[in-house]
Design a protein around this motif. Structure first.
Motif, short mmCIF file in Angstrom:
data_model
loop_
_atom_site.label_atom_id
_atom_site.label_comp_id
_atom_site.label_asym_id
_atom_site.label_seq_id
_atom_site.Cartn_x
_atom_site.Cartn_y
_atom_site.Cartn_z
N GLU A 97 0.73 -1.14 -0.07
CA GLU A 97 -0.04 -0.07 -0.03
C GLU A 97 0.93 1.25 0.01
O GLU A 97 1.78 1.49 0.71
CB GLU A 97 -0.87 0.18 1.18
N GLY A 98 0.59 2.21 -0.81
CA GLY A 98 1.18 3.56 -0.69
C GLY A 98 2.40 3.59 -2.17
O GLY A 98 2.60 4.53 -2.31
N SER A 99 2.58 2.41 -2.37
CA SER A 99 3.73 2.69 -3.44
C SER A 99 2.98 2.77 -4.82
O SER A 99 1.66 2.78 -5.17
CB SER A 99 4.37 1.00 -3.45
N PHE A 100 3.72 3.13 -5.90
CA PHE A 100 3.23 3.38 -7.12
C PHE A 100 3.19 2.34 -7.94
O PHE A 100 4.27 1.99 -8.24
CB PHE A 100 3.77 4.77 -7.54
N PRO A 101 2.03 2.18 -8.64
CA PRO A 101 2.13 0.99 -9.63
C PRO A 101 3.15 1.30 -10.96
O PRO A 101 3.05 2.35 -11.60
CB PRO A 101 0.55 1.16 -10.17
N ARG A 102 3.84 0.42 -11.12
CA ARG A 102 4.83 0.39 -12.31
C ARG A 102 4.30 -0.36 -13.42
O ARG A 102 5.11 -0.44 -14.53
CB ARG A 102 6.23 0.43 -12.07
N GLY A 103 3.28 -1.28 -13.18
CA GLY A 103 2.91 -2.32 -14.12
C GLY A 103 2.13 -3.55 -13.60
O GLY A 103 1.38 -3.20 -12.65
N VAL A 104 1.75 -4.34 -14.36
CA VAL A 104 0.78 -5.28 -13.75
C VAL A 104 1.55 -6.84 -13.64
O VAL A 104 2.40 -7.05 -14.10
CB VAL A 104 -0.46 -5.80 -14.71
N PHE A 105 0.95 -7.57 -12.72
CA PHE A 105 1.59 -9.04 -12.57
C PHE A 105 0.28 -9.89 -12.95
O PHE A 105 -0.80 -9.81 -12.70
CB PHE A 105 1.56 -9.11 -10.95
N CYS A 106 0.93 -11.10 -13.70
CA CYS A 106 0.05 -11.97 -14.31
C CYS A 106 0.65 -13.27 -13.55
O CYS A 106 1.75 -13.81 -13.62
CB CYS A 106 0.31 -12.17 -15.72
N ILE A 107 -0.34 -13.93 -12.95
CA ILE A 107 0.16 -14.92 -12.06
C ILE A 107 -0.03 -16.20 -13.27
O ILE A 107 -1.20 -16.72 -13.71
CB ILE A 107 -1.25 -15.28 -11.02
N ASN A 108 1.11 -16.94 -13.46
CA ASN A 108 1.28 -18.09 -14.26
C ASN A 108 0.75 -19.31 -13.28
O ASN A 108 0.22 -20.44 -13.88
CB ASN A 108 2.56 -18.42 -14.51
N GLU A 109 1.25 -19.27 -12.08
CA GLU A 109 1.25 -20.46 -11.10
C GLU A 109 1.34 -19.87 -9.87
O GLU A 109 2.07 -19.07 -9.40
CB GLU A 109 2.29 -21.31 -11.36
#
Lengths: 200, 200
Positions: A22-34
């Motif tokens: 929380e509080g950090s800035f988004p720099r991208g998205v995470f895709c869950i492979n597994e």
DNA sequence: TTTGAAATATGATGAAGGTCATTTTTTCAA
DNA sequence: TTGAAAAAATGACCTTCATCATATTTCAAA
């Protein structure tokens, strides 16, 4: 897809590893492979509220990517996971040039919005027992055929109750033959009954 | 904008008029020109849970438009309103051809998603008193300088509590000099104190 | 295998808040 | 202006659930 593959960076994550805070800035998205990831907020006294549990095939973190504001939720793996990262720029480019992806994203956002409305109504109007049943139904889908494998504390933080209360209710469910428990793993024996307790 | 104007159909709505019901299929979006709309869900015993209150300038109903599933929430005016309707097809065309609009929508969806996460955490972890303070802060923004003008029941259904409990808490707030009440209209006298009660 | 820490479990207690019953006030249409 | 219905308010009571204290089990590292 080629474009995606060229730009994604996949990594191995161990259990209880943080994706973002929380509080950090988004720099991208995470895709869950597994693996599996919990998305949660910390309340004023530090108690976690789990908002969502994401499993393989889901994306995490694109919510606040468009709003240029810091994360208001945090994300952390629940188990060993393999997760790819796509940078904000790459992702936005992909969305601009790919209407199918775009519509998928919007659809997904809408669905989550509806789910959260249900969540709010449940929180507001149902007893902890009913909410536990409801939560177990959700977890049943997430864990598919596998037994539910969450700490009592995480489970309590998903249901929105105290850990002690949750443990007592699990005991009730066990005695009523609704679930079977082996140490921390919970198997549902009577799905019907869960539905009837959850209401509707 | 020309395109929008050519396709929208504006109407006058009176107080307590329904825009759409749970279970019905979305056929377009509603843009509020003037007035106020409550978005809510009915729980198992018919008790409403208000999820959102939309005011002039906001759109209502596009959430489930992309998912081709029936509404899981209902919407109803809280006061006399002027509301335009844009059909699904027109709206989707506009979105396809207008990247600015599109990004605005996605941004808005993301923001609402974050708001709802906060809502869930509040519901799960805060006392009714704290939630009332939190809700009044939200309403303060919605009603701007005007006094808050909601029935006790709607207010209770927004906070997620029983009407009686809400009334008792309003009395407390009144006695503590936080608010001033004239019949149903509530004015906030001490915003600071609301913030400190709401926590954070 | 032991051992200490973390997770799980159980008990006792009290407060928050829901429910039901009843009264008072407000609203609105005749 | 009045009367009836809806909304708001108050009181009494009781259930649910959080909290605190403590015991027991599980697990992993030494």
């Amino acid at each position: 897809m080629e474009h995606v593959n060229a730009h994604k960076a996949c990594n191995y994550y161990k259990k209880h590893q943080s994706l973002f805070l929380e509080g950090s800035f988004p720099r991208g998205v995470f895709c869950i492979n597994e693996g599996m990831v919990k998305v949660f907020q910390r309340g004023d006294e530090g108690k976690e509220q789990i908002i969502h549990i994401a499993k393989a095939g889901e994306m995490v973190g694109f919510r606040s990517m468009f709003s240029e504001t810091p994360y208001r939720v945090a994300a952390e793996t629940l188990e060993e996971s393999n997760i790819c990262f796509i940078s904000k720029d790459d992702f936005l480019n992909m969305m601009d040039s790919n209407p199918v992806l775009r519509n998928g994203i919007i659809k997904e956002l809408s669905k989550e919005l509806s789910d959260r409305a249900d969540f709010i109504t449940n929180m507001a109007q149902k007893s902890v027992r009913e909410r536990l049943a409801f939560t177990m139904i959700i977890l049943l889908e997430i864990y598919d055929k596998e037994p539910i494998n969450l700490s009592r504390e995480d489970l309590a933080n998903f249901v929105g109750t105290a850990t002690e209360t949750l443990i007592r209710l699990l005991k009730d469910f066990k005695e009523e033959g609704i679930i079977e428990v082996h140490t921390r793993k919970i198997s549902v024996l009577n799905k019907e009954k869960l539905f009837s307790i959850a209401g509707k």
